[in-house]
Write a protein that holds these residues in place. Sequence first.
Motif, PDB file in Angstrom:
ATOM      1  N   ASP A  83     -17.824  39.128  47.439  1.00 47.95           N
ATOM      2  CA  ASP A  83     -17.064  39.646  46.305  1.00 47.95           C
ATOM      3  C   ASP A  83     -17.898  39.807  45.048  1.00 47.95           C
ATOM      4  O   ASP A  83     -17.561  40.603  44.167  1.00 47.95           O
ATOM      5  CB  ASP A  83     -15.895  38.707  45.984  1.00 47.95           C
ATOM      6  N   LEU A  84     -18.979  39.042  44.951  1.00 44.52           N
ATOM      7  CA  LEU A  84     -19.740  38.954  43.721  1.00 44.52           C
ATOM      8  C   LEU A  84     -21.113  39.601  43.865  1.00 44.52           C
ATOM      9  O   LEU A  84     -21.650  39.707  44.963  1.00 44.52           O
ATOM     10  CB  LEU A  84     -19.901  37.489  43.317  1.00 44.52           C
ATOM     11  N   GLN A 137     -17.263  40.522  34.248  1.00 42.41           N
ATOM     12  CA  GLN A 137     -16.679  41.589  35.060  1.00 42.41           C
ATOM     13  C   GLN A 137     -15.156  41.442  35.092  1.00 42.41           C
ATOM     14  O   GLN A 137     -14.627  40.388  35.434  1.00 42.41           O
ATOM     15  CB  GLN A 137     -17.255  41.523  36.477  1.00 42.41           C
ATOM     16  N   TYR A 189     -12.711  42.479  36.973  1.00 41.59           N
ATOM     17  CA  TYR A 189     -11.955  42.309  38.218  1.00 41.59           C
ATOM     18  C   TYR A 189     -12.208  40.943  38.845  1.00 41.59           C
ATOM     19  O   TYR A 189     -11.272  40.235  39.214  1.00 41.59           O
ATOM     20  CB  TYR A 189     -12.343  43.417  39.195  1.00 41.59           C
ATOM     21  N   THR A 190     -13.454  40.563  38.947  1.00 37.55           N
ATOM     22  CA  THR A 190     -13.800  39.305  39.616  1.00 37.55           C
ATOM     23  C   THR A 190     -13.882  38.122  38.656  1.00 37.55           C
ATOM     24  O   THR A 190     -13.826  36.973  39.088  1.00 37.55           O
ATOM     25  CB  THR A 190     -15.151  39.413  40.335  1.00 37.55           C
ATOM     26  N   GLN A 214     -16.588  37.426  37.083  1.00 34.13           N
ATOM     27  CA  GLN A 214     -17.974  36.972  37.143  1.00 34.13           C
ATOM     28  C   GLN A 214     -18.679  37.230  35.816  1.00 34.13           C
ATOM     29  O   GLN A 214     -18.656  38.341  35.286  1.00 34.13           O
ATOM     30  CB  GLN A 214     -18.724  37.705  38.260  1.00 34.13           C
ATOM     31  N   ILE A 230     -11.894  34.447  44.064  1.00 41.19           N
ATOM     32  CA  ILE A 230     -13.113  35.239  44.221  1.00 41.19           C
ATOM     33  C   ILE A 230     -14.058  35.074  43.031  1.00 41.19           C
ATOM     34  O   ILE A 230     -15.196  35.547  43.073  1.00 41.19           O
ATOM     35  CB  ILE A 230     -12.803  36.730  44.454  1.00 41.19           C
ATOM     36  N   THR A 231     -13.616  34.413  41.980  1.00 44.52           N
ATOM     37  CA  THR A 231     -14.452  34.160  40.805  1.00 44.52           C
ATOM     38  C   THR A 231     -15.484  33.077  41.122  1.00 44.52           C
ATOM     39  O   THR A 231     -15.186  32.161  41.902  1.00 44.52           O
ATOM     40  CB  THR A 231     -13.569  33.714  39.628  1.00 44.52           C
ATOM     41  N   ARG A 281     -18.788  32.094  34.734  1.00 46.87           N
ATOM     42  CA  ARG A 281     -17.441  32.630  34.507  1.00 46.87           C
ATOM     43  C   ARG A 281     -16.972  32.231  33.111  1.00 46.87           C
ATOM     44  O   ARG A 281     -17.602  31.417  32.425  1.00 46.87           O
ATOM     45  CB  ARG A 281     -16.468  32.096  35.552  1.00 46.87           C
ATOM     46  N   SER A 301      -9.832  34.995  39.419  1.00 44.79           N
ATOM     47  CA  SER A 301      -9.221  36.115  40.134  1.00 44.79           C
ATOM     48  C   SER A 301      -8.833  35.645  41.533  1.00 44.79           C
ATOM     49  O   SER A 301      -9.664  35.086  42.245  1.00 44.79           O
ATOM     50  CB  SER A 301     -10.193  37.290  40.218  1.00 44.79           C
ATOM     51  N   VAL A 304      -6.043  41.999  43.465  1.00 49.14           N
ATOM     52  CA  VAL A 304      -6.402  40.773  42.757  1.00 49.14           C
ATOM     53  C   VAL A 304      -5.367  40.461  41.683  1.00 49.14           C
ATOM     54  O   VAL A 304      -4.907  41.358  40.975  1.00 49.14           O
ATOM     55  CB  VAL A 304      -7.813  40.902  42.113  1.00 49.14           C
ATOM     56  N   ARG A 330      -5.114  38.225  38.282  1.00 47.04           N
ATOM     57  CA  ARG A 330      -6.023  37.587  37.342  1.00 47.04           C
ATOM     58  C   ARG A 330      -5.268  36.552  36.503  1.00 47.04           C
ATOM     59  O   ARG A 330      -4.267  36.880  35.864  1.00 47.04           O
ATOM     60  CB  ARG A 330      -6.670  38.627  36.431  1.00 47.04           C
TER      61      ARG A 330
END
Length: 475
Positions: free
Chosen positions: A201-202, A228, A230-231, A233, A396-397, A404, A409, A437, A439
């Motif tokens: 994912d990252l 990011q 979405y994730t 990250q 997924i983070t 982070r 996420s 996802v 959040r």
Amino acid sequence: MNCDKPRENLVAAELKRRAGAQNLDVFDEDFAALLDDEDELRSFREKFAYPRKETLPEIGQNLPAEELAEECIYLCGNSLGLKPKSADAHMQAQLQKWADMGVYMHFEEPLPAATCDRYGREALGRIVGAEPSSVTLMNGLTVNLHLLLCSFYQPAGDRYKILIEGGAFPSDRYAMLSQIELRGYDPEEALIQIQPRAGEDLIRIEDIMEILKEEGPSIAVVCLSGVQYYTGQKFDMERITWAAHAEGCVVGWDLAHAVGNVEIRLDEWGVDFACWCTYKYLNSGPGCIAGAYVNKKHAGRSSKSQLRGWWSNKEDTRFLMQEHCDVAPGVDGFRLCNPPPFLVALVIASLEIFDEAGMEKIIRKQRLLTGYLEHLLLTYFNTESSSNSKPFARIITPDDPAQRGCQLSLSFSLPIGRVHAELGKRGIVCDVRQPNVMRIAPAPLYNSYSDVHKFVTSLKDVFDKLAAETPLREG
């Protein structure tokens, strides 16, 4: 996930230590209340207007009246921060000055309309790690990105590409595509979008380093997101900036999800330019005026590549109405028109709160608060090794707090739309981003540990309800 178990264990160990000192279980509601009592930022929640369940459009009609009157659980500050209560007074002062003075409001305190973009620079500089003269409030995020790219994206010869992360927020991706097309290049060839490895994912930092080493001589601009969207990250902005500069690239950062959320040191890292919105973690209100940064080393940069307007002039010559623009140095030369004092006032209301709290305390609480959320999720939803017989959530983070900010996420084995809808009925405010996802972003200035505990408890209830009526599928 990108794992750094020693860092992850430090947060869990701190939670267990504090719980054990009071003979409490980490997972008890009483422990969340204890963390709130010991929270050095607990009083700041009262500085924000907190929506109540009865005012939200997604609340189910079957909630009892006393519950409808409760505050919602707001975990969506990564999309829109809550309103500072002081914003009303700041806005009203400008409206009243307009009523009382008319055109004279342009040069009268508080917040003179003609020079209001001077204000807040010190506070913004502290948040992004920059000299006040290097930052300003102007326009909107994508407008600022375009203005900066017009100057800093100067493709020539073999150096014409732009590097962004794959799955970048559309505002960034669209801006890069249009800048490339305006210069007559093919986006398929000129836009490098670095992706996570297959099955991950990252984006790995070593993969970014490898791309810079392989493609560096052809890359004109590196422009990634600080965090990011979405994730969740957080990229190693310092390391990437230095590596890109070593290859001769210009480096800019979109800090929309980073500003007010993570530690930023633009001057120290040598970043060339940056831009950000102010309505997420900076709590200025939807679509409010945005921020921009240009490193002081570019103060003498030629203005021929800049788009110019009236406000691009130096202040001492701006109102001479000259035929030619007397371009202000650095970031001031990128301004185009007079800033709206009403919007600046909203940003100032939030910046005053940030100054009072201090980024050091905000980040310290952020790590424990998000770590607490992560610890509860890992325990209750078995994210690492769930079987098909039990619904699960997957984070997924990155599990390294250094990679982070506030946001985690999540994807689910249950239909994410159903989970989101059921949480909404219970007064939980968070968002879903396509393709799959949810959040969750507890903001340190106004979210409590009890908010996190209530969210996880509600998510357990939703899972129990949906598991009985929905076939499992991995999210």
